[in-house]
Each structure stands twice: as C-alpha cells, then as structure tokens.
Design a protein around this motif. Structure first.
Motif, PDB file in Angstrom:
ATOM      1  N   MET A   1       2.330   9.512  -5.331  1.00 38.59           N
ATOM      2  CA  MET A   1       2.503  10.930  -4.918  1.00 38.59           C
ATOM      3  C   MET A   1       3.595  11.215  -5.509  1.00 38.59           C
ATOM      4  N   THR A   2       4.328  10.588  -6.289  1.00 42.86           N
ATOM      5  CA  THR A   2       5.780  10.966  -6.456  1.00 42.86           C
ATOM      6  C   THR A   2       5.637  10.896  -7.916  1.00 42.86           C
ATOM      7  N   ALA A   3       5.371  10.394  -8.635  1.00 45.95           N
ATOM      8  CA  ALA A   3       5.574   9.560 -10.082  1.00 45.95           C
ATOM      9  C   ALA A   3       4.499  10.681 -11.038  1.00 45.95           C
TER      10      ALA A   3
ATOM     11  N   PHE B   1       6.061  13.476   0.612  1.00 48.60           N
ATOM     12  CA  PHE B   1       4.759  12.625   1.264  1.00 48.60           C
ATOM     13  C   PHE B   1       4.878  11.378   0.248  1.00 48.60           C
ATOM     14  N   GLY B   2       5.716  11.361  -0.783  1.00 52.77           N
ATOM     15  CA  GLY B   2       5.720  10.086  -1.319  1.00 52.77           C
ATOM     16  C   GLY B   2       6.977   9.409  -1.376  1.00 52.77           C
TER      17      GLY B   2
ATOM     18  N   GLY C   1       9.904   5.119   0.651  1.00 55.93           N
ATOM     19  CA  GLY C   1      10.406   4.569   1.663  1.00 55.93           C
ATOM     20  C   GLY C   1      10.453   3.839   3.839  1.00 55.93           C
ATOM     21  N   CYS C   2       8.886   4.567   3.775  1.00 52.20           N
ATOM     22  CA  CYS C   2       8.384   2.670   4.791  1.00 52.20           C
ATOM     23  C   CYS C   2       8.040   1.962   3.961  1.00 52.20           C
ATOM     24  N   ALA C   3       8.101   2.088   2.966  1.00 47.91           N
ATOM     25  CA  ALA C   3       7.253   1.023   2.045  1.00 47.91           C
ATOM     26  C   ALA C   3       8.611  -0.194   1.922  1.00 47.91           C
ATOM     27  N   ALA C   4       9.780   0.160   1.763  1.00 47.57           N
ATOM     28  CA  ALA C   4      11.591  -0.412   1.870  1.00 47.57           C
ATOM     29  C   ALA C   4      11.958  -0.748   3.364  1.00 47.57           C
TER      30      ALA C   4
ATOM     31  N   ALA D   1       1.031  -1.662   0.423  1.00 41.84           N
ATOM     32  CA  ALA D   1      -0.067   0.443   0.295  1.00 41.84           C
ATOM     33  C   ALA D   1       0.848   1.036  -0.273  1.00 41.84           C
ATOM     34  N   CYS D   2       1.695   1.167   1.095  1.00 46.84           N
ATOM     35  CA  CYS D   2       2.705   2.028   0.744  1.00 46.84           C
ATOM     36  C   CYS D   2       3.198   2.565  -0.170  1.00 46.84           C
ATOM     37  N   ALA D   3       3.854   1.438  -0.706  1.00 46.74           N
ATOM     38  CA  ALA D   3       4.893   1.238  -2.275  1.00 46.74           C
ATOM     39  C   ALA D   3       3.546   2.049  -3.421  1.00 46.74           C
TER      40      ALA D   3
END
Length: 133
Positions: free
Chosen positions: A33-35, A54-55, A60-63, A25-27
C-alpha cells in the motif's frame, strides 16, 4: 497437572505463531500500500490518499504484532488489544467498499472484502488463544 502444562504451552505457541503470521500479513500488505500505491490505485481504485495512510497503519500494526509475539511472556491485555484492533479493522474493511468514499474496481472490492475475511480469521484465532493466557 501433567496434561494442563503441555496443553497451555502448546496453546501459547500456537497463539504466538498466529500473531507472527498476522504481523507478516500486515507488513506485506502495508508495504504494498505504501511503496506500491500507484499500482494499488490503478488495480484496486484505492487512491494514494487512502492507500498510503492505510499502509502506514498496517506497518505500525505489523511492528506492534511482532513485539507482542516476540515478548518472552505473552501479555493478556496486549493480545486482547490486538483482538479488538483486528475486529474493528475487519469491520472497516467490510464496510468501506459500500460507503461510496472510494471508487473501487472489481479487484478492489475483492481485495478489501478478502482482507476483511482474513483479518476476521486472525481475530477469531487470536481470541481463542486469549483463553489460554
């Protein structure tokens, strides 16, 4: 002993699965949000100055979530850190729409508040899993 071991193993397996779902979900949202910051800006009203950092945070959270979930032995302190991070993120997502710091569209309010609810759900599920570590 025979009922405790399978139960604890099943609980760890469920926790690992929740951590992986949280990472996915984070990824996904982080990539959006980024792309897709221009799309996010026009649909949600969350400008690039908010969407991109935020993205990156979400990626980072996803990693980190993937690393925690993939570790051969789940480490209690790491999962507790995930729970604390998620709790703070859920609060931030729930509060941000009402601060006046961003000019959200109706869809922006829905997405941020829905995100807060999803993160809160992950928080509860992961906190319940900590009890079995």
């Amino acid at each position: 002993m025979s009922t405790t071991a399978p139960t604890a193993t099943a609980a760890r397996t469920r926790l690992r699965s929740v951590l992986r779902q949280d990472a996915l979900a984070c990824a996904g949202f982080g990539l959006l949000m980024t792309a897709g910051f221009a799309l996010v800006d026009s649909l949600l009203g969350l400008g690039p100055a908010w969407a991109v950092p935020f993205g990156v945070y979400l990626l980072g959270c996803a990693a980190v979530l993937a690393l925690v979930a993939g570790h051969p032995d789940l480490v209690r302190g790491q999962v507790v850190a995930v729970v604390v991070n998620n709790a703070l993120a859920a609060i931030a997502l729930a509060v941000l729409p009402f601060t006046g710091l961003v000019d959200l569209t109706v869809a922006g309010y829905i997405v941020l508040l829905g995100g807060a609810a999803l993160v809160a759900l992950f928080t509860v599920l992961e906190a319940a899993g900590v009890k079995h570590l």
